[in-house]
Write a protein that holds these residues in place. Structure first.
Motif, short mmCIF file in Angstrom:
data_model
loop_
_atom_site.label_atom_id
_atom_site.label_comp_id
_atom_site.label_asym_id
_atom_site.label_seq_id
_atom_site.Cartn_x
_atom_site.Cartn_y
_atom_site.Cartn_z
N ALA A 267 5.84 -7.77 -1.45
CA ALA A 267 6.19 -8.55 -0.34
C ALA A 267 6.27 -7.49 0.81
N LEU A 268 7.12 -6.44 0.84
CA LEU A 268 7.35 -5.65 1.96
C LEU A 268 5.98 -5.08 2.62
N ALA A 269 5.22 -4.71 1.39
CA ALA A 269 3.94 -3.96 1.68
C ALA A 269 2.98 -5.11 2.33
N GLU A 274 0.29 -6.69 7.46
CA GLU A 274 0.03 -7.65 8.42
C GLU A 274 0.58 -7.54 9.75
N THR A 275 1.53 -6.46 10.02
CA THR A 275 2.29 -6.37 11.18
C THR A 275 2.44 -4.91 11.79
N THR A 276 1.79 -4.12 10.88
CA THR A 276 1.72 -2.79 11.53
C THR A 276 0.28 -2.01 11.30
N ASP A 277 0.13 -0.83 12.05
CA ASP A 277 -0.93 -0.03 11.80
C ASP A 277 -0.94 1.08 10.89
N ALA A 278 0.05 0.88 10.09
CA ALA A 278 0.50 2.17 9.33
C ALA A 278 -0.57 2.13 8.21
N SER A 279 -1.13 3.50 7.90
CA SER A 279 -2.12 3.80 7.02
C SER A 279 -1.59 2.93 5.52
N ASP A 281 -1.73 4.31 2.45
CA ASP A 281 -0.65 5.37 1.96
C ASP A 281 0.67 5.33 2.58
N GLU A 282 0.86 5.15 3.88
CA GLU A 282 2.13 4.90 4.45
C GLU A 282 2.85 3.70 3.95
N VAL A 283 2.05 2.66 4.08
CA VAL A 283 2.45 1.38 3.41
C VAL A 283 3.06 1.47 2.15
N ALA A 284 2.41 2.12 1.47
CA ALA A 284 2.68 2.37 -0.17
C ALA A 284 3.89 3.08 -0.26
N GLN A 285 4.16 4.18 0.60
CA GLN A 285 5.51 5.07 0.44
C GLN A 285 6.49 4.06 1.31
N ARG A 286 6.47 3.55 2.28
CA ARG A 286 7.59 2.56 2.92
C ARG A 286 7.93 1.55 2.05
N SER A 287 7.07 1.04 1.38
CA SER A 287 7.46 -0.08 0.74
C SER A 287 7.84 0.31 -0.92
N THR A 308 -7.14 -3.09 2.53
CA THR A 308 -7.70 -3.20 3.49
C THR A 308 -8.36 -4.86 3.92
N GLY A 309 -8.74 -5.32 2.70
CA GLY A 309 -9.18 -6.67 2.82
C GLY A 309 -8.12 -7.51 3.07
N TYR A 310 -7.09 -7.50 2.66
CA TYR A 310 -5.79 -8.12 2.95
C TYR A 310 -5.60 -8.10 4.38
N ARG A 311 -5.42 -7.04 4.91
CA ARG A 311 -5.08 -6.67 6.41
C ARG A 311 -6.21 -7.47 7.23
#
Length: 322
Positions: A267-269, A274-279, A281-287, A308-311
């Motif tokens: 859910a965080l990912a 949806e709301t950031t421009d994070a790569s 890889d970064e989304v995976a790490q932050r979540s 990428t498709g989801y974004r």
């Protein structure tokens, strides 16, 4: 070859968007000139005359249920009061049309009316994700495919919620008139010819209401999803044994601690996509999912698309909301 005769059955309290989708696909066609070459369309009701929509206005339909007698494709828009069964006259007319070879396609909760005829028994179908549980309970003989944008069983077809009706109609146009005709229709209606993923990606993450004893631990865990986190850590924070924690999760949350942690990270990912421009890889790490391949695997399993498709589907909507 003569055009396919399409009848859209407008029952009381129909959803006007569902009707409009069928009109755009089978009566309007691409360009300002109007009717597409491959179809003719009539809108009918149980009887000719005034039909109330679910959207605060009424329409006048030129034909009654007799229009189904020579239709080759029948479209069933959803109704606001889909929990009410269609009349026996409507159900009999649909069964008779199907028996002589007509295809029947439902849009959104129109699947409830189609299932009420028995024509979906033992077949696959879909409907709006919000009504999936109600559909399963009422029509257990139907194999519900809740993630699909549309399901084609040949002579009976169904689409997911609302705008997914256009995905189904484009599919029908593509089958009958070819890819070029479907692409032209999609361009005219400013929609994608094919959308990645199913409707699962549009289902919001469920909100879980838990007891006061467990709530502080869940809130604590949500704040550290990017760090090592497991059932033992949750149990230690809650000052209970892992066994007690597992029992509370089963009764209050409806899943295991590990399953809950994974769901929160996904859910965080999704939120970050949806709301950031994070790569990715970064989304995976932050979540807390660790790596892009792990994130891709989870999204593919749950919402049938890539990060990428989801974004691409949701980033514009989130930016506009911001």
């Amino acid at each position: 070859m003569s055009p396919t005769r399409v009848a859209v059955l407008a029952l009381e309290h129909l959803v006007s968007l569902d009707l409009g989708i069928a009109v755009q696909a089978f009566a309007r066609g691409p360009g300002p000139a109007g009717e597409p070459a491959g179809f003719t369309l009539v809108t009918c009701g149980e009887r000719a005359g005034r039909v109330e929509t679910a959207d605060g206005f009424a329409i006048d339909v030129p034909a009654g249920i007799e229009a189904l007698e020579d239709a080759e494709l029948i479209v069933l828009p959803g109704r606001a009061f889909h929990d009410a069964l269609p009349s026996e006259a409507v159900a009999d007319a649909l069964r008779a049309a199907h028996a002589r070879g007509a295809r029947i396609a439902s849009i959104c909760v129109g699947a409830f009316d189609l299932a009420a005829t028995g024509l979906l028994d033992g077949r696959r179908a879909t409907t709006h994700w919000a009504y999936a549980d109600a559909f399963r309970e009422r029509y257990p003989a139907v194999e519900l495919v809740p993630d699909a944008l549309y399901v084609d069983e040949g002579d009976v077809l169904s689409s997911a919620g609302l705008a997914a009706g256009m995905d189904l109609c484009l599919h029908i146009v593509r089958l009958q008139e070819g890819a070029a005709a479907a692409a032209a229709l999609a361009r005219w209606n400013v929609v994608a010819l094919h959308r990645d993923g199913g409707q699962a990606q549009f289902v919001p993450s469920p909100v879980v209401h838990v007891g006061d004893d467990l709530a502080p631990t869940l809130e604590w865990a949500r704040g550290r999803l990017d760090r090592p986190l497991d059932a033992a850590a949750l149990a230690a924070h809650a000052h209970v044994s892992p066994r007690t924690l597992a029992r509370r999760f089963a009764t209050e949350v409806g899943t295991t601690p590990k399953g809950w942690i994974t769901a929160q990270r996904i859910a965080l990912a999704r939120e970050l996509l949806e709301t950031t421009d994070a790569s990715v890889d970064e989304v995976a790490q932050r979540s807390g999912l660790g790596s892009a391949p792990v994130l891709r695997r989870h999204l593919s399993r749950l919402v049938h698309t890539t990060p990428t498709g989801y974004r691409g589907t949701f980033r514009g909507r989130a930016a506009a909301a911001d």
